[in-house]
Design a protein around this motif. Sequence first.
Motif, PDB file in Angstrom:
ATOM      1  N   SER A 281       6.352   9.098   9.508  1.00  0.00           N
ATOM      2  CA  SER A 281       5.947   8.799  10.873  1.00  0.00           C
ATOM      3  C   SER A 281       7.761   8.967  11.046  1.00  0.00           C
ATOM      4  O   SER A 281       8.215   9.368  12.518  1.00  0.00           O
ATOM      5  N   GLN A 282       8.268   7.781  11.092  1.00  0.00           N
ATOM      6  CA  GLN A 282      10.062   7.518  11.379  1.00  0.00           C
ATOM      7  C   GLN A 282      11.129   9.204  10.735  1.00  0.00           C
ATOM      8  O   GLN A 282      11.331   9.188  11.687  1.00  0.00           O
TER       9      GLN A 282
ATOM     10  N   LEU B 111      -0.460   0.414  11.998  1.00  0.00           N
ATOM     11  CA  LEU B 111       1.421   0.284  12.468  1.00  0.00           C
ATOM     12  C   LEU B 111       1.986   0.610  14.394  1.00  0.00           C
ATOM     13  O   LEU B 111       0.769   2.361  14.735  1.00  0.00           O
TER      14      LEU B 111
ATOM     15  N   ASP C 191       1.209  -1.378  -0.032  1.00  0.00           N
ATOM     16  CA  ASP C 191       0.527  -0.117  -0.138  1.00  0.00           C
ATOM     17  C   ASP C 191       1.091   1.007   0.353  1.00  0.00           C
ATOM     18  O   ASP C 191       1.525   1.654   1.473  1.00  0.00           O
TER      19      ASP C 191
ATOM     20  N   MET D  57      18.015   3.566  15.353  1.00  0.00           N
ATOM     21  CA  MET D  57      17.673   5.046  14.939  1.00  0.00           C
ATOM     22  C   MET D  57      18.469   5.840  15.021  1.00  0.00           C
ATOM     23  O   MET D  57      18.419   5.224  16.428  1.00  0.00           O
TER      24      MET D  57
ATOM     25  N   PHE E 124       0.559   3.515   2.862  1.00  0.00           N
ATOM     26  CA  PHE E 124       0.626   3.483   4.504  1.00  0.00           C
ATOM     27  C   PHE E 124       2.232   3.590   4.488  1.00  0.00           C
ATOM     28  O   PHE E 124       2.679   4.219   5.507  1.00  0.00           O
ATOM     29  N   GLN E 125       2.947   3.239   2.684  1.00  0.00           N
ATOM     30  CA  GLN E 125       4.011   2.667   3.137  1.00  0.00           C
ATOM     31  C   GLN E 125       5.077   4.665   3.355  1.00  0.00           C
ATOM     32  O   GLN E 125       5.922   4.291   4.042  1.00  0.00           O
TER      33      GLN E 125
ATOM     34  N   GLU F  70       9.206  12.194  11.720  1.00  0.00           N
ATOM     35  CA  GLU F  70       8.626  12.722  11.888  1.00  0.00           C
ATOM     36  C   GLU F  70       9.082  12.518  13.904  1.00  0.00           C
ATOM     37  O   GLU F  70      10.134  13.513  14.918  1.00  0.00           O
TER      38      GLU F  70
ATOM     39  N   TYR G 204      10.427   3.713  19.869  1.00  0.00           N
ATOM     40  CA  TYR G 204      12.034   3.802  19.285  1.00  0.00           C
ATOM     41  C   TYR G 204      11.775   3.716  21.427  1.00  0.00           C
ATOM     42  O   TYR G 204      11.776   4.484  22.632  1.00  0.00           O
TER      43      TYR G 204
ATOM     44  N   GLU H  68       3.664   6.950   4.869  1.00  0.00           N
ATOM     45  CA  GLU H  68       3.346   6.770   5.970  1.00  0.00           C
ATOM     46  C   GLU H  68       3.898   7.031   7.327  1.00  0.00           C
ATOM     47  O   GLU H  68       4.273   7.490   7.886  1.00  0.00           O
ATOM     48  N   LYS H  69       4.542   5.652   6.446  1.00  0.00           N
ATOM     49  CA  LYS H  69       5.449   5.297   7.506  1.00  0.00           C
ATOM     50  C   LYS H  69       6.493   5.418   7.903  1.00  0.00           C
ATOM     51  O   LYS H  69       7.284   6.176   8.313  1.00  0.00           O
TER      52      LYS H  69
ATOM     53  N   LYS I 131       4.174   5.218  18.769  1.00  0.00           N
ATOM     54  CA  LYS I 131       3.121   5.834  18.326  1.00  0.00           C
ATOM     55  C   LYS I 131       2.452   4.714  17.839  1.00  0.00           C
ATOM     56  O   LYS I 131       2.694   3.343  17.431  1.00  0.00           O
TER      57      LYS I 131
END
Lengths: 107, 251
Positions: free
Chosen positions: A92-93, B81, A82, B52, A85-86, A95, B85, A88-89, B97
């Motif tokens: 998210s990282q 999802l 998707d 990360m 969705f990818q 951010e 972290y 958004e992932k 999250k």
Amino acid sequence: MRIAFIIIAIVFVALTIAFTILPMGTIALIPVALAFLFSFFAFFKSKERKRIFSKWLMFFVFVLFLVIVAKDVFVKDKVVTDQKFQLEKQNSQQEAQKELEELEGLK
Amino acid sequence: MKKILTIGVFLSFIRICTGQISPNETLIFDGSYELSGMMTNIAQVTMQTSVMKTTNKSYLHLSAEVATFNKWDSFFKIRDLYESYVDPGTLKPSLYKRNVYEGGYTKTEKYSYNPAGNSIKSESKRKNNPVVKNTVSIQPGAVDVITLIYKLRSANLSGLKAGQSIPYIIVFDEKQLRVNLKMLGKEIVSAGNLGKRECYKLSISANTNKLKGADKNLIWLTTDSKHIPCLIKFSIPVGVGQLSLLKTAGI
């Protein structure tokens, strides 16, 4: 009684068709087994010259059974990638990295 | 000499805490749900770890992704999802999250842990409602649900006898919950590409109505040092389901 068995068998055939179209997997084996059972009862209760319909019903039920089994064996479960969705992932990282740096600043 | 000894003890403690969790690990599960008395595969659950890095620190990124199989997408699409972290040494969480999409329903949640570990700043948003910000006091050591799984994997389970429990405190839906993991014994279960493995069988209970029945929520973890989750069975108000380990990588 014969008519009642035929009606019940047809109801289970309709349910089987719905379950086969929907992604219900082997759950569709429940109505298909009942459809076969009631079409067999209808066949058994019918006089020889009136057995043609229940015969066809049993054949149709058997075809549906094959479709269910084939779907279960050959159609593999897979997840479609998707793009939204990818994305958004990834966002998210990115951010999270900023947010973690802000949190480090609090110490 | 004393200093060297202290450092040695500290380093071995870190090894105990994180020795089992690899930073590039992937665990893929088949998620099934009971429909008409039969388990039906509906989704894939992927748990991953990665590193990360920020300007000053390095974190372990723990994530769990739930995605329905394509045959279900047209009927009830799920794309969830969950991310956390954490400190790679102690597994202490800094940020959590949650991004949920379940059949059109959406929810996002973010917890920023206070460095002292006694409160979280939360931000949550449901569907089209505005963002709700809150500060929640928590007990030091309280973790999110994703970190809990990895904490459990890092725990020393070999000393636990049948009937003994390990208590944890988790934060879920901005509420603190007491979670108890009770050792039930050992069992051999199927572990996907790892074959059959001997596992610890643990029962999960919590002071919430979201988990139903006694010893109906179970987790099987391999008895080796990695404590890989092979099977998870759950009983929730809307039904019964399970996650079965399918593939592993980078362990």
